[in-house]
Design a protein around this motif. Structure first.
Motif, PDB file in Angstrom:
ATOM      1  N   VAL A 248      -9.546   5.481  -4.729  1.00  0.00           N
ATOM      2  CA  VAL A 248      -8.881   4.790  -3.627  1.00  0.00           C
ATOM      3  C   VAL A 248      -9.751   4.837  -2.376  1.00  0.00           C
TER       4      VAL A 248
ATOM      5  N   LEU B 295       2.191   2.251  -3.710  1.00  0.00           N
ATOM      6  CA  LEU B 295       1.291   2.303  -4.860  1.00  0.00           C
ATOM      7  C   LEU B 295       0.464   3.575  -4.846  1.00  0.00           C
ATOM      8  N   ASP B 296      -0.124   3.898  -6.001  1.00  0.00           N
ATOM      9  CA  ASP B 296      -0.994   5.056  -6.098  1.00  0.00           C
ATOM     10  C   ASP B 296      -2.021   4.801  -7.191  1.00  0.00           C
TER      11      ASP B 296
ATOM     12  N   LEU C 209      -3.172   1.247  -6.472  1.00  0.00           N
ATOM     13  CA  LEU C 209      -3.466   1.245  -5.038  1.00  0.00           C
ATOM     14  C   LEU C 209      -4.894   0.781  -4.791  1.00  0.00           C
TER      15      LEU C 209
ATOM     16  N   LEU D 183       0.816  -1.217   0.000  1.00  0.00           N
ATOM     17  CA  LEU D 183       0.000   0.000   0.000  1.00  0.00           C
ATOM     18  C   LEU D 183       0.848   1.265   0.000  1.00  0.00           C
TER      19      LEU D 183
END
Length: 214
Positions: A66, A31-32, A36, A28
């Motif tokens: 997200v 990531l984006d 993510l 986590l």
């Protein structure tokens, strides 16, 4: 890898080893965006309760995809702690996230019912009923709020039966068919006199389906 991430996650999700949960939680931080959100979705699929803290923090993420994925994952994990997070977040969430939080409350509430925590489930569904969310979600929450209370939910059913809202009336008749026949048929019969003729006819049909002494 944007092209292979989905395949990687789908390969990881069914592996019955806690190392998978550790790997997903660890990912986590690096990531984006959609990658993510995908990792968060996989955490939800695996119902990793150890990720509750990280998911709660991600509800504040600036990327709406997200934040919505975090809400859905909390709903899938379920249980009292996730319910408390969702209920608190729903009360103060911005409009774009509110719908995702409300949707997440349904599987979470069902998990509470499976644990025998009907009162907590009813409270969670009531929070959705009170939230500024689309009417379809408030109706769905009303159904679950009645069912979570069992026979004690019949007064709420009757209020929807006697109200002016047509969809709420239809929902009340539908839920009546899911409750214990004896208690609900008596309530429907008692409410009959306050209904206009066209609603009386539909209520009679519901009574026939429910059975019971009334």
């Amino acid at each position: 890898n944007p092209e292979l991430a989905h395949y990687a996650r789908f390969g990881l999700e069914p592996i019955p080893d806690p190392a998978v949960d550790e790997a997903l939680r660890a990912s986590l931080a690096g990531l984006d965006g959609s990658l993510l959100a995908g990792a968060v979705n996989s955490i939800g699929v695996r119902r990793d309760a150890q990720a509750l803290g990280a998911l709660t923090a991600l509800l504040q993420h600036q990327d709406g995809e997200v934040a919505a994925a975090a809400a859905a994952a909390l709903g899938r994990i379920g249980g009292p702690e996730a319910a408390a997070v969702l209920q608190s977040a729903l009360a103060k969430a911005p409009a774009p996230l509110r719908e995702a939080l409300a949707e997440a409350c349904f599987p979470c509430g069902e998990s509470l019912l499976a644990l025998g925590r009907g009162a907590a489930a009813a409270e969670l569904f009531d929070a959705v009923r009170a939230a500024e969310v689309p009417g379809r979600l408030r109706l769905q929450a009303t159904r679950w709020a009645i069912l979570a209370r069992g026979a004690a939910g019949i007064p709420l059913l009757v209020r929807n039966l006697q109200g002016e809202d047509g969809p709420a009336f239809a929902l009340a008749l539908g839920v009546a068919r899911e409750l214990p026949a004896e208690a609900v048929s008596s309530a429907l019969a008692a409410a009959m006199g306050s209904l206009p003729p066209e609603r009386q006819a539909l209520t009679i049909q519901a009574l026939a389906d429910c059975g019971g002494p009334a």
